[in-house]
Motif scaffolding. Structure first.
Motif, PDB file in Angstrom:
ATOM      1  N   UNK A 173       0.834  -1.200   0.000  1.00  0.00           N
ATOM      2  CA  UNK A 173       0.000   0.000   0.000  1.00  0.00           C
ATOM      3  C   UNK A 173       0.871   1.254   0.000  1.00  0.00           C
ATOM      4  N   UNK A 174       1.914   1.269   0.805  1.00  0.00           N
ATOM      5  CA  UNK A 174       2.829   2.411   0.826  1.00  0.00           C
ATOM      6  C   UNK A 174       3.527   2.590  -0.518  1.00  0.00           C
ATOM      7  N   UNK A 175       3.936   1.497  -1.131  1.00  0.00           N
ATOM      8  CA  UNK A 175       4.691   1.566  -2.380  1.00  0.00           C
ATOM      9  C   UNK A 175       3.859   2.058  -3.559  1.00  0.00           C
ATOM     10  N   UNK A 176       2.531   2.093  -3.418  1.00  0.00           N
ATOM     11  CA  UNK A 176       1.712   2.625  -4.512  1.00  0.00           C
ATOM     12  C   UNK A 176       2.022   4.086  -4.799  1.00  0.00           C
ATOM     13  N   UNK A 177       2.669   4.775  -3.869  1.00  0.00           N
ATOM     14  CA  UNK A 177       3.003   6.186  -4.081  1.00  0.00           C
ATOM     15  C   UNK A 177       4.318   6.393  -4.825  1.00  0.00           C
ATOM     16  N   UNK A 178       5.089   5.335  -5.031  1.00  0.00           N
ATOM     17  CA  UNK A 178       6.400   5.492  -5.669  1.00  0.00           C
ATOM     18  C   UNK A 178       6.339   6.207  -7.027  1.00  0.00           C
ATOM     19  N   UNK A 179       5.411   5.857  -7.928  1.00  0.00           N
ATOM     20  CA  UNK A 179       5.410   6.555  -9.222  1.00  0.00           C
ATOM     21  C   UNK A 179       5.171   8.055  -9.094  1.00  0.00           C
ATOM     22  N   UNK A 180       4.386   8.459  -8.116  1.00  0.00           N
ATOM     23  CA  UNK A 180       4.117   9.885  -7.916  1.00  0.00           C
ATOM     24  C   UNK A 180       5.360  10.590  -7.368  1.00  0.00           C
ATOM     25  N   UNK A 181       6.020   9.927  -6.430  1.00  0.00           N
ATOM     26  CA  UNK A 181       7.262  10.482  -5.871  1.00  0.00           C
ATOM     27  C   UNK A 181       8.321  10.601  -6.968  1.00  0.00           C
ATOM     28  N   UNK A 183      -5.599   1.192  -7.755  1.00  0.00           N
ATOM     29  CA  UNK A 183      -4.433   0.313  -7.876  1.00  0.00           C
ATOM     30  C   UNK A 183      -4.703  -0.993  -7.148  1.00  0.00           C
ATOM     31  N   UNK A 184      -4.464  -2.100  -7.826  1.00  0.00           N
ATOM     32  CA  UNK A 184      -4.639  -3.418  -7.205  1.00  0.00           C
ATOM     33  C   UNK A 184      -3.421  -3.712  -6.337  1.00  0.00           C
ATOM     34  N   UNK A 185      -3.646  -3.892  -5.030  1.00  0.00           N
ATOM     35  CA  UNK A 185      -2.532  -4.219  -4.136  1.00  0.00           C
ATOM     36  C   UNK A 185      -2.469  -5.716  -3.842  1.00  0.00           C
ATOM     37  N   UNK A 186      -3.553  -6.421  -4.164  1.00  0.00           N
ATOM     38  CA  UNK A 186      -3.617  -7.877  -4.042  1.00  0.00           C
ATOM     39  C   UNK A 186      -4.822  -8.309  -4.865  1.00  0.00           C
ATOM     40  N   UNK A 187      -4.921  -9.599  -5.230  1.00  0.00           N
ATOM     41  CA  UNK A 187      -6.091 -10.044  -5.981  1.00  0.00           C
ATOM     42  C   UNK A 187      -7.389  -9.644  -5.282  1.00  0.00           C
ATOM     43  N   UNK A 188      -8.258  -8.957  -6.037  1.00  0.00           N
ATOM     44  CA  UNK A 188      -9.563  -8.505  -5.548  1.00  0.00           C
ATOM     45  C   UNK A 188      -9.451  -7.535  -4.373  1.00  0.00           C
ATOM     46  N   UNK A 189      -8.363  -6.808  -4.307  1.00  0.00           N
ATOM     47  CA  UNK A 189      -8.191  -5.779  -3.275  1.00  0.00           C
ATOM     48  C   UNK A 189      -7.539  -4.558  -3.913  1.00  0.00           C
ATOM     49  N   UNK A 190      -8.291  -3.459  -3.950  1.00  0.00           N
ATOM     50  CA  UNK A 190      -7.802  -2.252  -4.595  1.00  0.00           C
ATOM     51  C   UNK A 190      -7.851  -1.066  -3.642  1.00  0.00           C
ATOM     52  N   UNK A 191      -6.873  -0.192  -3.776  1.00  0.00           N
ATOM     53  CA  UNK A 191      -6.882   1.091  -3.091  1.00  0.00           C
ATOM     54  C   UNK A 191      -6.781   2.193  -4.140  1.00  0.00           C
ATOM     55  N   UNK A 192      -7.145   3.386  -3.761  1.00  0.00           N
ATOM     56  CA  UNK A 192      -7.155   4.509  -4.694  1.00  0.00           C
ATOM     57  C   UNK A 192      -6.196   5.587  -4.205  1.00  0.00           C
ATOM     58  N   UNK A 193      -5.444   6.143  -5.141  1.00  0.00           N
ATOM     59  CA  UNK A 193      -4.586   7.291  -4.847  1.00  0.00           C
ATOM     60  C   UNK A 193      -5.174   8.501  -5.568  1.00  0.00           C
ATOM     61  N   UNK A 194      -5.530   9.513  -4.790  1.00  0.00           N
ATOM     62  CA  UNK A 194      -6.028  10.769  -5.352  1.00  0.00           C
ATOM     63  C   UNK A 194      -4.889  11.777  -5.293  1.00  0.00           C
ATOM     64  N   UNK A 195      -4.475  12.255  -6.458  1.00  0.00           N
ATOM     65  CA  UNK A 195      -3.386  13.232  -6.547  1.00  0.00           C
ATOM     66  C   UNK A 195      -3.985  14.618  -6.762  1.00  0.00           C
ATOM     67  N   UNK A 196      -3.688  15.517  -5.837  1.00  0.00           N
ATOM     68  CA  UNK A 196      -4.220  16.872  -5.877  1.00  0.00           C
ATOM     69  C   UNK A 196      -3.057  17.847  -6.019  1.00  0.00           C
ATOM     70  N   UNK A 197      -3.108  18.663  -7.071  1.00  0.00           N
ATOM     71  CA  UNK A 197      -2.020  19.616  -7.317  1.00  0.00           C
ATOM     72  C   UNK A 197      -2.432  21.012  -6.880  1.00  0.00           C
ATOM     73  N   UNK A 198      -1.517  21.696  -6.206  1.00  0.00           N
ATOM     74  CA  UNK A 198      -1.763  23.079  -5.785  1.00  0.00           C
ATOM     75  C   UNK A 198      -1.036  24.029  -6.732  1.00  0.00           C
ATOM     76  N   UNK A 199      -1.761  25.015  -7.223  1.00  0.00           N
ATOM     77  CA  UNK A 199      -1.179  25.988  -8.172  1.00  0.00           C
ATOM     78  C   UNK A 199      -0.910  27.315  -7.487  1.00  0.00           C
TER      79      UNK A 199
END
Length: 210
Positions: free
Chosen positions: A55-63, A194-210
């Protein structure tokens, strides 16, 4: 620690860790599970690998979208998720772990020392008391999105992002958060399930501040 589960997921998502990094994660898991305070209800190796590490590693592409030495804050970090796994995976990050419970902060400081991590600090404070601005703020399902944005967006530099780690159903939360987004001049940049395991998904919402 179920290294095999983590390694397989990382490989499927174009990521990898060294043996040393995997060893650090194993030590960290042991520290969490043997802490003198209760830090997680998740105790099995399989669940820990999926619900904490993957679950933590799902943020790697954003980082990784940022240049090196990105400055991050993990709001309401608890036992250190996602901040510590991300720091282990990307040692060049500079991370602040923020929590309002002193006992957790003292644990985090011990863990950081035992893991020999540099450029990472754990601070005992509320988000509204923090005056520093960050490239990336992140939080893992500690409140509804509109409330999270109120905490997080004041801490984000212009051009920075807030990464909210949520469950699979977030559309209603995003609709309700529009007044807060408008207040801070921010937009929802992406919503990724993002699928973190079979039939288990979490969502990452990316919010940008301008």
């Amino acid at each position: 620690m179920r290294k095999d589960i983590l390694i397989e997921w990382l490989a499927k998502n174009g990521q990898s860790l060294t043996d040393y990094q995997l060893g650090q994660l194993a030590v960290y898991q042991e520290l969490v599970l043997t802490a003198p305070i209760n830090l997680t209800a998740i105790t099995s190796d399989e669940d820990f690998a999926i619900k904490h590490f993957i679950d933590s590693m799902t943020l790697l592409p954003y980082i990784d979208n940022f240049e090196r030495n990105v400055i991050c804050i993990d709001i309401g970090t608890g036992a250190g998720f996602p901040g510590i796994p991300l720091k282990i995976a990307r040692p060049e990050l500079r991370i602040t772990l923020l929590d309002s419970l002193l006992k957790r902060v003292l644990f985090l400081r011990r863990a950081v020392k035992e893991l020999d991590l540099q450029d990472i600090e754990a601070i005992h404070a509320r988000a509204e008391d923090v005056k520093v601005r960050y490239d990336v703020a992140m939080a893992r399902a500690v409140a509804r999105l509109d409330k999270l944005l109120g905490y997080a967006l004041p801490l984000v530099k212009p051009g920075g992002v807030f990464l909210a780690m949520k469950g699979p159903e977030v559309q209603d939360e995003i609709k309700n958060a529009k007044p807060i987004l408008d207040k801070f001049g921010a937009v929802v940049e992406s919503i990724e399930t993002i699928e973190i395991a079979p039939q288990m998904c979490h969502t990452v919402v990316s919010v940008k501040r301008y």
